[in-house]
Design a protein around this motif. Structure first.
Motif, PDB file in Angstrom:
ATOM      1  N   ARG A  94      38.456  31.256  36.707  1.00 23.34           N
ATOM      2  CA  ARG A  94      37.392  32.158  37.501  1.00 23.34           C
ATOM      3  C   ARG A  94      36.160  31.987  36.968  1.00 23.34           C
ATOM      4  O   ARG A  94      34.983  32.782  37.362  1.00 23.34           O
ATOM      5  CB  ARG A  94      38.133  33.521  37.641  1.00 23.34           C
ATOM      6  N   ARG A 150      43.141  37.815  30.271  1.00 24.29           N
ATOM      7  CA  ARG A 150      44.415  37.779  30.774  1.00 24.29           C
ATOM      8  C   ARG A 150      45.159  36.622  30.036  1.00 24.29           C
ATOM      9  O   ARG A 150      44.368  36.172  29.246  1.00 24.29           O
ATOM     10  CB  ARG A 150      44.387  37.215  32.233  1.00 24.29           C
ATOM     11  N   GLU A 152      47.175  33.174  30.927  1.00 26.00           N
ATOM     12  CA  GLU A 152      47.350  32.359  31.993  1.00 26.00           C
ATOM     13  C   GLU A 152      48.640  31.634  31.722  1.00 26.00           C
ATOM     14  O   GLU A 152      48.808  30.794  30.629  1.00 26.00           O
ATOM     15  CB  GLU A 152      46.087  31.475  31.880  1.00 26.00           C
ATOM     16  N   ARG A 279      36.287  42.354  36.424  1.00 30.32           N
ATOM     17  CA  ARG A 279      37.585  43.076  37.023  1.00 30.32           C
ATOM     18  C   ARG A 279      37.557  42.839  38.410  1.00 30.32           C
ATOM     19  O   ARG A 279      38.602  42.922  39.165  1.00 30.32           O
ATOM     20  CB  ARG A 279      36.950  44.517  36.566  1.00 30.32           C
ATOM     21  N   TYR A 282      39.176  39.597  39.361  1.00 26.10           N
ATOM     22  CA  TYR A 282      40.462  39.759  39.373  1.00 26.10           C
ATOM     23  C   TYR A 282      41.345  40.749  40.330  1.00 26.10           C
ATOM     24  O   TYR A 282      42.322  40.337  40.746  1.00 26.10           O
ATOM     25  CB  TYR A 282      40.909  40.419  37.778  1.00 26.10           C
ATOM     26  N   ARG A 283      40.654  41.682  40.679  1.00 27.29           N
ATOM     27  CA  ARG A 283      41.445  42.608  41.677  1.00 27.29           C
ATOM     28  C   ARG A 283      41.610  41.997  42.828  1.00 27.29           C
ATOM     29  O   ARG A 283      42.521  41.953  43.611  1.00 27.29           O
ATOM     30  CB  ARG A 283      40.540  43.880  41.718  1.00 27.29           C
ATOM     31  N   ILE A 287      45.117  39.323  40.319  1.00 32.26           N
ATOM     32  CA  ILE A 287      45.123  39.310  38.763  1.00 32.26           C
ATOM     33  C   ILE A 287      45.161  40.342  37.837  1.00 32.26           C
ATOM     34  O   ILE A 287      44.057  41.169  38.160  1.00 32.26           O
ATOM     35  CB  ILE A 287      44.361  38.049  38.106  1.00 32.26           C
ATOM     36  N   SER A 288      46.237  40.499  37.034  1.00 32.52           N
ATOM     37  CA  SER A 288      46.014  41.671  36.131  1.00 32.52           C
ATOM     38  C   SER A 288      45.036  41.586  35.026  1.00 32.52           C
ATOM     39  O   SER A 288      45.184  40.746  34.488  1.00 32.52           O
ATOM     40  CB  SER A 288      47.273  42.165  35.643  1.00 32.52           C
ATOM     41  N   PHE A 289      44.199  42.455  34.870  1.00 33.91           N
ATOM     42  CA  PHE A 289      43.320  42.452  33.903  1.00 33.91           C
ATOM     43  C   PHE A 289      43.783  42.751  32.379  1.00 33.91           C
ATOM     44  O   PHE A 289      44.602  43.907  32.535  1.00 33.91           O
ATOM     45  CB  PHE A 289      42.085  43.494  34.167  1.00 33.91           C
TER      46      PHE A 289
END
Length: 291
Positions: A94, A150, A152, A279, A282-283, A287-289
């Motif tokens: 990202r 995170r 991966e 954040r 990811y949101r 994707i969980s931070f």
């Protein structure tokens, strides 16, 4: 005119006709009440007053150029800067979106990007050459603050004609253990290569051969050439390569962290803003931070 000693050549240099130049010089002489040019001489010569005016004018113009340069340097110093170090594999995750959004939100900030290994990022942070680093290797250093963004998942990169591709289920490391393994980067160590080798070693698995290369592109090239298989972060699947096929792994713990590093004493609002953007990204992507 003072340098050319000729009205015609001086007018050509100034991209104007000769009569207007002659009139302007005459008007200047009338305004000053002195003769600046000995018009009867060939080539033209300046009078004493003309030489004095010329020398003073040259100094003024040089001073103007100095003032312009000083003003430009001051503007560069005053313009806020933010420098990011990154390992190449994060470009497939990202990071590009983060950079685009940061530039859009902070157009007045000069953003610099430097490709650095995780080890190089630690040194660059301490020396003040970067403000934040994105890497994959956890290092404990009392001067560095680390934040896990995170973990991966890893995926297997195989040659397009490999027999393992015929299997309907997800692959396990034991399926890959019989194949030559390509890892990267070769140096410096420890690196992502060591993370991959540790996954095999912890499970008592030993590939028949290990090829260490400098970078991801080379590793995928060897996979395409059917030299071996390679484990890569799942975001690398965006990098389409002829004769390379990606297959997901069914293996607990087969992941690689993405870690953001900063100076422990750095309270820059830009760092907090970067975290806020991450954040949000990811949101939006589900994707969980920090996991």
């Amino acid at each position: 005119m003072a340098r050319e000693r000729n009205f015609t050549r001086a007018a050509e240099m100034l991209h104007i006709a000769q009569p207007p130049l002659s009139r302007q010089i005459q008007q200047l002489e009338d305004e000053l009440g002195v003769t600046l040019i000995e018009r009867g001489s060939r080539p033209l010569r300046l009078t004493d007053a003309g030489r004095l005016l010329y020398e003073q004018a040259v100094q003024v113009l040089e001073r103007v150029e100095e003032m312009k340069a000083i003003t430009q340097r001051l503007h560069e110093v005053e313009r806020p800067r933010f420098r990011i170090g990154f390992v190449p594999s994060t470009l497939y995750a990202r990071l590009p979106e983060l950079i685009r959004r940061y530039r859009a939100a902070r157009p007045g900030v000069e953003l610099t990007l430097l490709e650095l290994t995780t080890l190089e990022q630690i040194a660059a942070l301490k020396e003040g050459r970067i403000d934040v680093g994105y890497g994959r290797i956890p290092f404990d250093d009392p001067a560095i603050e680390r934040m896990l963004l995170r973990n991966e998942r890893l995926t297997a990169a195989l040659p397009s004609g490999h027999s393992l591709l015929a299997r309907a289920r997800r692959l396990r490391l034991e399926d890959l253990a019989a194949e030559p393994l390509v890892v990267y980067p070769k140096a410096p160590r420890p690196s992502y290569a060591d993370q991959v080798l540790t996954l095999f070693r912890e499970r008592g698995l030993k590939p028949p051969a290990v090829y260490e290369v400098r970078e991801l592109q080379t590793a995928l090239g060897l996979v395409a050439a059917e030299v071996g298989v390679c484990l890569v972060p799942v975001s690398v699947e965006r990098l389409r390569r002829d004769n390379v096929v990606y297959r997901p792994l069914d293996e607990e713990g087969a992941c690689s962290p993405i870690i953001m590093s900063t100076r422990k004493s750095d309270k820059s609002p830009e760092i907090a803003f970067i975290v806020k953007l991450i954040r949000e990204i990811y949101r939006k992507a589900g994707i969980s931070f920090g996991v």
